[in-house]
Design an enzyme around this catalytic site. Structure first.
Site, PDB file in Angstrom:
ATOM      1  CD  GLN A  18      -3.145  -1.205   2.061  1.00 58.84           C
ATOM      2  OE1 GLN A  18      -2.812  -1.899   3.464  1.00 58.84           O
ATOM      3  NE2 GLN A  18      -4.016  -0.309   2.639  1.00 58.84           N
ATOM      4  NE  ARG A  75      -0.072  -5.112  11.942  1.00 57.32           N
ATOM      5  CZ  ARG A  75      -1.182  -4.984  11.105  1.00 57.32           C
ATOM      6  NH1 ARG A  75      -2.308  -4.171  11.184  1.00 57.32           N
ATOM      7  NH2 ARG A  75      -1.237  -6.404  10.402  1.00 57.32           N
ATOM      8  CG  HIS A 119      -1.126  -6.080   5.241  1.00 61.01           C
ATOM      9  ND1 HIS A 119      -0.899  -5.695   6.162  1.00 61.01           N
ATOM     10  CD2 HIS A 119      -2.063  -5.964   4.155  1.00 61.01           C
ATOM     11  CE1 HIS A 119      -2.131  -4.872   6.495  1.00 61.01           C
ATOM     12  NE2 HIS A 119      -2.950  -5.173   5.311  1.00 61.01           N
ATOM     13  CG  ASN A 164      -3.341  -7.514   8.117  1.00 58.31           C
ATOM     14  OD1 ASN A 164      -4.018  -7.170   8.863  1.00 58.31           O
ATOM     15  ND2 ASN A 164      -4.157  -7.250   6.988  1.00 58.31           N
ATOM     16  CD  GLU A 165      -7.562  -6.772   7.862  1.00 61.36           C
ATOM     17  OE1 GLU A 165      -8.077  -6.958   6.938  1.00 61.36           O
ATOM     18  OE2 GLU A 165      -7.466  -6.369   9.075  1.00 61.36           O
ATOM     19  CG  ASN A 294      -6.244  -4.794  11.955  1.00 62.30           C
ATOM     20  OD1 ASN A 294      -5.493  -5.420  12.559  1.00 62.30           O
ATOM     21  ND2 ASN A 294      -5.765  -5.643  10.302  1.00 62.30           N
ATOM     22  CE1 TYR A 296      -9.661   0.722   9.518  1.00 61.02           C
ATOM     23  CE2 TYR A 296      -9.955  -1.726   9.941  1.00 61.02           C
ATOM     24  CZ  TYR A 296      -9.190  -0.636   9.624  1.00 61.02           C
ATOM     25  OH  TYR A 296      -7.577  -0.146   9.018  1.00 61.02           O
ATOM     26  CD  GLU A 368      -5.263  -2.305   9.270  1.00 57.51           C
ATOM     27  OE1 GLU A 368      -6.747  -2.362   8.774  1.00 57.51           O
ATOM     28  OE2 GLU A 368      -4.708  -3.406   9.086  1.00 57.51           O
ATOM     29  CD1 TRP A 414      -6.335   2.415   7.080  1.00 61.01           C
ATOM     30  CD2 TRP A 414      -4.129   0.697   7.565  1.00 61.01           C
ATOM     31  NE1 TRP A 414      -5.194   1.780   6.003  1.00 61.01           N
ATOM     32  CE2 TRP A 414      -4.396   0.931   6.329  1.00 61.01           C
ATOM     33  CE3 TRP A 414      -3.273  -0.104   7.973  1.00 61.01           C
ATOM     34  CZ2 TRP A 414      -3.823   0.291   5.097  1.00 61.01           C
ATOM     35  CZ3 TRP A 414      -2.786  -0.237   7.205  1.00 61.01           C
ATOM     36  CH2 TRP A 414      -2.778  -0.411   5.874  1.00 61.01           C
ATOM     37  CD  GLU A 421      -8.649   0.641   1.759  1.00 56.87           C
ATOM     38  OE1 GLU A 421      -7.827   0.753   2.312  1.00 56.87           O
ATOM     39  OE2 GLU A 421      -8.702  -0.026   2.043  1.00 56.87           O
ATOM     40  CD1 TRP A 422      -6.113  -2.977   1.341  1.00 56.42           C
ATOM     41  CD2 TRP A 422      -5.109  -4.412  -0.210  1.00 56.42           C
ATOM     42  NE1 TRP A 422      -5.336  -3.178   1.908  1.00 56.42           N
ATOM     43  CE2 TRP A 422      -4.598  -3.953   1.152  1.00 56.42           C
ATOM     44  CE3 TRP A 422      -4.392  -4.427  -0.640  1.00 56.42           C
ATOM     45  CZ2 TRP A 422      -3.333  -3.956   1.257  1.00 56.42           C
ATOM     46  CZ3 TRP A 422      -2.652  -4.753  -0.967  1.00 56.42           C
ATOM     47  CH2 TRP A 422      -1.829  -4.853   0.079  1.00 56.42           C
ATOM     48  CG  PHE A 430      -8.811   4.369   5.394  1.00 55.58           C
ATOM     49  CD1 PHE A 430      -9.574   3.976   6.405  1.00 55.58           C
ATOM     50  CD2 PHE A 430      -8.318   4.296   4.502  1.00 55.58           C
ATOM     51  CE1 PHE A 430      -9.991   3.098   6.293  1.00 55.58           C
ATOM     52  CE2 PHE A 430      -9.631   2.977   3.970  1.00 55.58           C
ATOM     53  CZ  PHE A 430     -10.497   2.372   4.948  1.00 55.58           C
TER      54      PHE A 430
HETATM   55  C1  GAL Z   1      -7.530  -3.649   6.568  1.00 50.22           C
HETATM   56  C2  GAL Z   1      -6.442  -3.501   5.979  1.00 50.22           C
HETATM   57  C3  GAL Z   1      -5.404  -2.277   5.595  1.00 50.22           C
HETATM   58  C4  GAL Z   1      -6.744  -1.387   5.479  1.00 50.22           C
HETATM   59  C5  GAL Z   1      -7.668  -1.278   6.122  1.00 50.22           C
HETATM   60  C6  GAL Z   1      -8.914  -0.482   5.993  1.00 50.22           C
HETATM   61  O1  GAL Z   1      -8.311  -4.555   6.274  1.00 50.22           O
HETATM   62  O2  GAL Z   1      -5.463  -4.649   6.637  1.00 50.22           O
HETATM   63  O3  GAL Z   1      -4.783  -2.800   4.937  1.00 50.22           O
HETATM   64  O4  GAL Z   1      -6.887  -1.186   4.091  1.00 50.22           O
HETATM   65  O5  GAL Z   1      -8.622  -1.856   6.386  1.00 50.22           O
HETATM   66  O6  GAL Z   1      -9.282  -0.793   4.970  1.00 50.22           O
END
Ligand code: GAL
Length: 461
Positions: A18, A75, A119, A164-165, A294, A296, A368, A414, A421-422, A430
């Site tokens: 990223q 991190r 990751h 990660n995840e 993580n 959100y 995160e 984060w 962002e993928w 972010f």
């Molecule tokens: C997480 C991920 C991060 C970042 C974040 C916000 O799932 O580990 O790389 O993209 O979400 O979408």
């Protein structure tokens, strides 16, 4: 004054693909994300990570940004194909030197590194030659890569995160195909998750047997989970919310803390859910020194019943939604980030308590938490009050959880920088720092100052 425990870890997080860019420089091999982003239609506006934040060339500047905020911990992740271009065998010393310089720069500023080994940027060669995480040999290759990292960096790294995840790798990478490697299946996500768990177990075993006594660090895994609130207080909806949490974080947490998948997954998935061997089980049970989370957002969960279909589910491709029989929905009054994710600080407290209860009061670290919104630079300043409020209110919820007995040890925002962002490319921001992608210029947002003050106070005023 809401003061946090002494020694609480205040950090911020990023990930290699990223931010680094330099996708083919310094001897780096390609990863599945280098390839996936080239498929037309996969990434918003056709963006990719070839340059990203150009962190590979601006590393010292980025560490200075961390220091200016008084960050205690950072991190980041190592790109496997930067240190092992084909994922196995030959080591790329130039890649090792890059992360070594980063670790030295962090040390010079008294910033503690928290290093994620994986990751999502799998070396492309492992995908093409071995079918990636579908192959039961992958865990051994991951353990060998992990050993290299412990050997070269373990003198300076005291906090390791294996994966990660794995939920995202399994579901977004192998169920609905939104993330690399872009597979769509109802069976592969469970097979892939199984190999990811075995990989975690093997890497932890290497660390504990060969390095931990001498290096004195800790090792764990980071899982993501969105909260699931029962939509009504009916028994069916309460059971649906519980089931959804078990399919989400229980999928990975239960094998690590209890030695096997949740019973509800076993009942519903039949032979699509692999079995652990006794050896796997022994490696997995107790294999995390802390619970990396993580967090959100969340949604309501309702029992799906026969009349509804999984199609309205935000993650739905039929597959995992139907497997769970859970109908997810948002309350229209909830505030949302630009990702469309509801802002739910109360859900943070509830999930922390759920994890605390289910896994026997483990040390938890929020690896995160953050908020996406596009805030412009105006006269050298970025006003982002919603992000600052997000961080503050989620931390209030964390503080309440700690007061009520949860052993929360740290919190990472984060992200340090706006970044790739993928599947959303650069359209979602972010960062605590704004990045102008045309020039690479970084500008601290107001939220960076708010967070710096929280760190300085070890809590909220
Ligand atoms: C997480 C991920 C991060 C970042 C974040 C916000 O799932 O580990 O790389 O993209 O979400 O979408």
């Amino acid at each position: 004054m809401k003061t946090f425990p002494t020694g609480f870890t205040w950090g911020s997080a990023t990930a290699s693909y990223q931010i680094e860019g330099a996708w083919n420089e310094g001897g780096k091999g390609p990863s599945i994300w280098d390839a996936f982003t080239q498929i037309p239609g996969k990434i918003a506006e056709g963006h990719d990570g070839t340059v990203a934040c150009d962190h590979y060339h601006r590393m010292e500047e980025d560490v200075a940004l961390m220091a200016a905020m008084g960050l205690k911990a950072y991190r980041f992740s190592i790109a496997w194909s930067r240190v092992m271009p084909t994922g196995r065998g030959e080591v790329n010393e130039e890649g090792i030197a890059f992360y070594s310089r980063l670790l030295d720069a962090l040390k010079a500023h008294g910033i503690e590194p928290w290093v994620t080994l994986y990751h999502w940027d799998l070396p492309l060669a492992l995908q093409l030659e071995l079918d990636g995480w579908r192959n039961p040999e992958l865990p051994d290759h991951f353990a060998a890569y992990a050993r290299l990292c412990f050997e070269r960096f373990g003198d300076r790294v005291k906090h390791w995160i294996t994966l990660n995840e794995p939920w995202v790798v399994s579901i977004m990478g192998h169920a609905n195909g939104v993330m690399a490697p872009g597979r769509v299946s109802n069976r592969e996500p469970y097979a892939v998750a199984h190999q990811l768990l075995r990989a975690h177990g093997k890497a932890v075993d290497v660390y504990r047997r060969e390095f931990q006594a001498e290096q004195g660090g800790q090792i764990g895994i980071t899982n993501n989970c969105d909260w699931r609130e029962p939509k009504t207080d009916s028994a069916a909806d309460q059971a649906a919310a519980q089931r959804a949490l078990e399919f989400f974080v229980g999928w990975f947490g239960d094998p690590i803390y209890h030695g096997d998948y949740p019973a509800v997954m076993r009942e519903r998935l039949g032979d699509r859910l692999p079995q652990f061997s006794d050896e796997d089980r022994a490696l997995l049970r107790g294999s995390s020194d802390f619970f990396g989370l993580n967090f959100y957002t969340g949604l309501y969960a309702a029992n799906q019943g026969e009349e509804t279909s999984g199609e309205s589910n935000p993650y739905g491709n039929g597959g995992i939604s139907e497997d769970q029989d859970v109908e997810l929905s948002a309350d229209p009054t909830w505030k949302k980030s630009s990702m469309g994710w509801p802002v739910l600080p109360w859900a943070c407290e509830r999930l922390l308590k759920w994890i605390d209860r289910r896994y026997g009061h483990p040390p938890i670290v929020i690896t995160e938490n953050g908020f996406a919104q596009d805030n412009p630079v105006v006269d050298g300043r970025v006003a982002d009050p919603d992000r600052a409020a997000f961080i503050t209110t989620y931390l209030e919820a964390c503080h309440q959880a700690i007061t009520d007995g949860v052993d929360l040890r740290g919190y990472f925002v984060w992200s340090l920088l706006d970044n790739f962002e993928w599947a959303c490319g650069y359209t979602q921001r972010f960062g605590l720092h704004h990045v102008d992608y045309a020039t690479g210029r970084r500008t601290p947002k107001d939220s960076a100052r708010v967070y710096a003050q929280i760190i300085a106070n070890n809590g909220l005023q």
